[in-house]
Scaffold this active site. Structure first.
Site, mmCIF file in Angstrom:
data_model
loop_
_atom_site.group_PDB
_atom_site.id
_atom_site.type_symbol
_atom_site.label_atom_id
_atom_site.label_comp_id
_atom_site.label_asym_id
_atom_site.label_seq_id
_atom_site.Cartn_x
_atom_site.Cartn_y
_atom_site.Cartn_z
ATOM 1 N N TYR A 101 0.864 -1.192 0.000
ATOM 2 C CA TYR A 101 0.000 0.000 0.000
ATOM 3 C C TYR A 101 0.893 1.232 0.000
ATOM 4 O O TYR A 101 1.902 1.281 0.725
ATOM 5 C CB TYR A 101 -0.897 0.046 1.250
ATOM 6 C CG TYR A 101 -1.634 1.363 1.411
ATOM 7 C CD1 TYR A 101 -2.923 1.513 0.909
ATOM 8 C CD2 TYR A 101 -1.035 2.459 2.035
ATOM 9 C CE1 TYR A 101 -3.601 2.723 1.024
ATOM 10 C CE2 TYR A 101 -1.704 3.668 2.149
ATOM 11 C CZ TYR A 101 -2.989 3.807 1.643
ATOM 12 O OH TYR A 101 -3.633 4.992 1.740
ATOM 13 N N GLU A 189 -3.265 7.283 -4.326
ATOM 14 C CA GLU A 189 -3.205 6.047 -3.535
ATOM 15 C C GLU A 189 -3.138 4.856 -4.470
ATOM 16 O O GLU A 189 -3.890 4.790 -5.446
ATOM 17 C CB GLU A 189 -4.434 5.947 -2.634
ATOM 18 C CG GLU A 189 -4.495 4.678 -1.789
ATOM 19 C CD GLU A 189 -5.770 4.593 -0.960
ATOM 20 O OE1 GLU A 189 -5.778 5.134 0.156
ATOM 21 O OE2 GLU A 189 -6.758 4.000 -1.449
#
Length: 382
Positions: A101, A189
């Site tokens: 992530y 993201e």
């Protein structure tokens, strides 16, 4: 301005980040044709401005064309957290060895950019933060300094990613930071950022929010065209108005975002429910005011309208003339309450005075005007 996943990937690809080939589709047949061009297996992915697509059945693996047809049929029209799926992304399927992530956003309290990196990708970062906060490596980057390669490498090491892909990851993160800053993004993201069995770092998902106010530096029209707007918001956007539809009965017009938010708050404070947030900006001439009144007047839930203007550069008499002219252009179905203050407010109020009636009223303060407009919306005003 939130982008669809495929738009985010196109945005990332423009900064030379590795993304999977894919095509957007709006019909089942378009999805099938895209899969035939790409070659199966593919992923059939719902494109909506919300998370939770996988859990809602909006992301499916398709081993062959029949599966593509089945999944596209089931996903189009699916309701995912109140968002109806109208667009699909057909993407070449990727094999996954590891999932990471990474994101950049602004930490307003620190007045720096915040980067978050974790070896626990593929799940919501909120879950990781709650269950294993030590698994998230954070850095704060001063905008005037930027992200250096050495600092980025230290960040990757702190996140305890696979050391065999450190160089690739550092290279990608530097490109991601460039996309975030150069592209005027509020958020970038990637979840997950994957490592393939061949050891390649690859962008598998993309969540991007751009600053719409930076449109003069970028071509945002393709992204703007896909923003979710109801009928009221679309009409306001076409007139260049900053409008957000709400669910109340008091229409709100104000000049300036801060004043518009305060107006919404004071309507709530006195027991009313605003029907919208509408900021006409620094101008309040007849064209702008007529457009604002027309948008609000077309909302069947509006029972009264609150025009709250504080004159700064725009003078009070200009505002008054704009309101008077606008009312001659638009057949208003709801009573209007005006609060006018600031530069040349006395002159503006004097111009409005002869036009006052039971359909057009004026109050000296924002609170009194809010009380009056809420009473009118509830049918108790006079």
């Amino acid at each position: 301005m939130d982008l669809f996943e495929y738009q985010g990937k196109q945005f990332f690809a423009s900064y030379e980040m590795p993304v999977s080939p894919g095509e957007a589709a709006t019909t089942v047949e378009d999805a099938v044709a895209a899969a035939e061009r790409l070659g199966t297996p593919v992923m059939v992915k719902a494109q909506v401005h919300t998370g939770g697509r996988g859990k809602a059945g909006g992301v499916k693996f398709a081993a062959d064309i029949d599966a593509v047809r089945t999944h596209a049929t089931n996903i189009l029209g699916l309701d995912i957290r109140g968002h109806i799926v109208e667009n699909l992304w057909i993407e070449k399927a990727s094999d996954i060895s590891e999932e990471y992530y990474v994101s950049f956003t602004l930490d307003r309290s620190a007045k720096k950019h915040l980067g978050m990196l974790s070896a626990e990708g593929g799940v919501e970062i909120e879950t990781v933060a709650e269950e294993n906060p030590d698994a998230i490596a954070k850095i704060w980057v001063a905008p005037t300094e930027g992200l250096t390669e050495d600092r980025c490498r230290q960040w990757v090491l702190a996140a305890k990613l696979n050391p065999q892909v450190t160089d690739q990851t550092v290279e990608l993160l530097l490109k991601l930071y460039e996309a975030y800053t150069d592209g005027d993004a509020d958020l970038v993201e990637i979840n997950p950022l994957i490592v393939t069995p061949e050891g390649r770092v690859h962008v598998l998902d993309a969540k991007v929010t751009l600053d719409g106010n930076a449109g003069f530096r970028h071509d945002l029209e393709p992204f703007d065209a896909t923003q979710p707007r109801d009928e009221r918001e679309a009409a306001a956007h076409a007139k260049g108005l900053q409008y957000v539809g709400l669910e109340g009965s008091v229409g709100v017009i104000a000049n300036g975002a801060g004043l518009a938010m305060s107006t919404v708050d004071v309507v709530n404070q006195v027991g009313g429910k605003p029907a919208n947030f509408l900021d006409i900006g620094g101008g309040a001439n007849a064209d702008v005011m007529a457009g604002a009144l027309e948008v609000i007047n077309n909302d069947p839930d509006v029972q009264s309208i609150f025009i709250n203007i504080f004159g700064g550069i725009t003078r009070g008499e200009e505002v008054a003339n704009g309101i008077i002219e606008a009312m001659n252009r638009v057949d208003i179905s709801s009573p209007i309450v005006i609060r006018l203050d600031g530069t040349n407010a006395d002159e503006g109020r004097a111009l409005l005075e002869p036009h006052l009636s039971d359909r057009l009223m004026m109050e000296p303060t924002m609170l009194e005007a809010a009380q009056k407009v809420v009473a009118l919306a509830e049918g108790t005003g006079s």
